[in-house]
Design a protein around this motif. Structure first.
Motif, PDB file in Angstrom:
ATOM      1  N   ASP A 190       2.888  44.843  44.248  1.00  0.00           N
ATOM      2  CA  ASP A 190       3.034  46.304  44.312  1.00  0.00           C
ATOM      3  C   ASP A 190       4.497  46.713  44.439  1.00  0.00           C
ATOM      4  O   ASP A 190       4.945  47.668  43.795  1.00  0.00           O
ATOM      5  N   ARG A 191       5.236  45.999  45.285  1.00  0.00           N
ATOM      6  CA  ARG A 191       6.643  46.326  45.520  1.00  0.00           C
ATOM      7  C   ARG A 191       7.577  45.585  44.571  1.00  0.00           C
ATOM      8  O   ARG A 191       8.690  46.038  44.318  1.00  0.00           O
ATOM      9  N   ALA A 218      -3.240  43.532  41.172  1.00  0.00           N
ATOM     10  CA  ALA A 218      -2.791  44.679  41.975  1.00  0.00           C
ATOM     11  C   ALA A 218      -3.524  45.961  41.604  1.00  0.00           C
ATOM     12  O   ALA A 218      -3.720  46.843  42.436  1.00  0.00           O
ATOM     13  N   SER A 220      -4.310  49.689  39.934  1.00  0.00           N
ATOM     14  CA  SER A 220      -3.626  50.940  39.607  1.00  0.00           C
ATOM     15  C   SER A 220      -2.351  51.169  40.415  1.00  0.00           C
ATOM     16  O   SER A 220      -1.541  52.020  40.053  1.00  0.00           O
ATOM     17  N   SER A 221      -2.146  50.426  41.511  1.00  0.00           N
ATOM     18  CA  SER A 221      -0.922  50.583  42.288  1.00  0.00           C
ATOM     19  C   SER A 221       0.314  50.174  41.492  1.00  0.00           C
ATOM     20  O   SER A 221       1.434  50.553  41.838  1.00  0.00           O
ATOM     21  N   GLU A 224       2.655  53.160  38.428  1.00  0.00           N
ATOM     22  CA  GLU A 224       3.891  53.943  38.500  1.00  0.00           C
ATOM     23  C   GLU A 224       5.116  53.186  37.985  1.00  0.00           C
ATOM     24  O   GLU A 224       5.854  53.710  37.148  1.00  0.00           O
ATOM     25  N   ASP A 250      -5.637  53.501  33.441  1.00  0.00           N
ATOM     26  CA  ASP A 250      -5.454  54.594  34.399  1.00  0.00           C
ATOM     27  C   ASP A 250      -5.153  55.884  33.629  1.00  0.00           C
ATOM     28  O   ASP A 250      -4.125  55.962  32.939  1.00  0.00           O
TER      29      ASP A 250
END
Length: 317
Positions: A190-191, A218, A220-221, A224, A250
């Motif tokens: 995620d990060r 992971a 949909s996280s 972005e 998404d």
């Protein structure tokens, strides 16, 4: 004269063979002795480290990172004594001890999960293994840099974040991939996906397979940072982002894909059409129908496939 030369050559070959055999024998003896010494040190440290890592705290704390910090505070003196023992004595003895302790902590790190992993990381930091690996990231030898990345991935120390990000610009592809893997292990996909896509220049086929597996895990996280990667200066990164957004399905990605599709080169545009079809929304029909008359046959084919995925009767016309 030829006979004499043949004898000299035979003697030289015999001596060289004998020296090589002696070298290999001595090397084998040294390696076995080193392994034996390391094994003895491991047997000596293993009970101490195991008891230290597995000891429960009396205080009730739900958050793992809080419990890890509390554990370090409670056992700070014992950890310090172990660190002092690892750094004292002759160089050869320090080397044996450090190899032994690394073998123990590496095995524990691979086998355990939960709060014990934070404790392993603390010991690796306190004993200097993290600093050693970070220092190896600057080595001129690529295989040393790769080994350091893999060790840091196992250590999961936050200290390694910026050094690993810097290695995403390494000239060797295998090093860049190892740094990416280590970042994912250290801070989670995620990060990590954002810094990876922002800094890396080329995503090879093999690397895309490994990275896509982590992103799909992971979910949909990861959407972005993939959307941000649509504006990357590097075509392989854009292509990867477009494809992965389609796999994640998404709907939040639709406006960003639709805004950029006209400026995409042909290969990325084709991938974008297929991703639009996979995400599935009536807002994409106009774009797909328009590309049915695109001058490039590959684009027309992709539009038909996307409409087929959406279940549109227009795909049959």
């Amino acid at each position: 004269m030829l006979f004499s030369l043949a004898i000299h050559v035979t003697l030289v070959v015999f001596v060289a063979t004998l020296l090589l055999a002696l070298f290999l024998l001595v090397r084998k003896i040294v390696v076995e002795a080193d392994d034996s010494a390391t094994g003895r040190e491991a047997d000596r440290f293993r009970p101490r480290l195991t008891a230290l890592l597995l000891e429960d705290l009396a205080e009730d704390q739900d958050r793992r990172e809080v419990r890890a910090r509390l554990w370090r505070r409670v056992h700070g003196q014992e950890i310090g004594l172990c660190a002092q023992e690892l750094s004292s004595g002759p160089i050869w003895r320090r080397s044996e001890r450090r190899k032994a302790v690394w073998s123990i902590l590496e095995k524990v790190g691979l086998e355990v999960s939960g709060g014990v992993t934070e404790r392993v990381t603390i010991l690796l930091e306190q004993f200097g293994y993290v600093d050693d690996a970070i220092r190896d990231l600057s080595s001129r030898r690529w295989w040393v840099r790769v080994r350091a990345c893999r060790r840091l991935g196992l250590m999961r120390s936050q200290r390694a974040f910026f050094p690993l990000v810097g290695l995403l610009h390494d000239r060797e592809e295998i090093v860049r991939e190892a740094a990416s893997d280590a970042l994912i292990e250290t801070i989670g996909v995620d990060r990590a996906i954002g810094p990876i896509l922002h800094n890396i220049r080329v995503i090879s086929t093999w690397f895309s397979i490994k990275l896509s597996a982590a992103i799909l895990t992971a979910g949909s996280s990861a959407c972005e940072p993939l959307i941000e990667a649509l504006d990357s200066r590097f075509a392989s990164v854009q292509l990867f982002a477009v494809r992965m957004l389609g796999e994640l399905k998404d709907p939040a990605a639709l406006p960003f894909l639709l805004q950029r599709i006209e400026k995409m080169d042909i290969r990325i545009r084709i991938a974008c059409l297929l991703s639009l079809g996979k995400i599935g929304d009536r807002s994409v029909y106009q774009v797909l129908l328009r590309d049915l008359s695109h001058p490039r046959p590959q684009v027309r084919k992709a539009a038909v496939e996307a409409l087929g995925v959406l279940g549109s009767p227009d795909a049959l016309q």
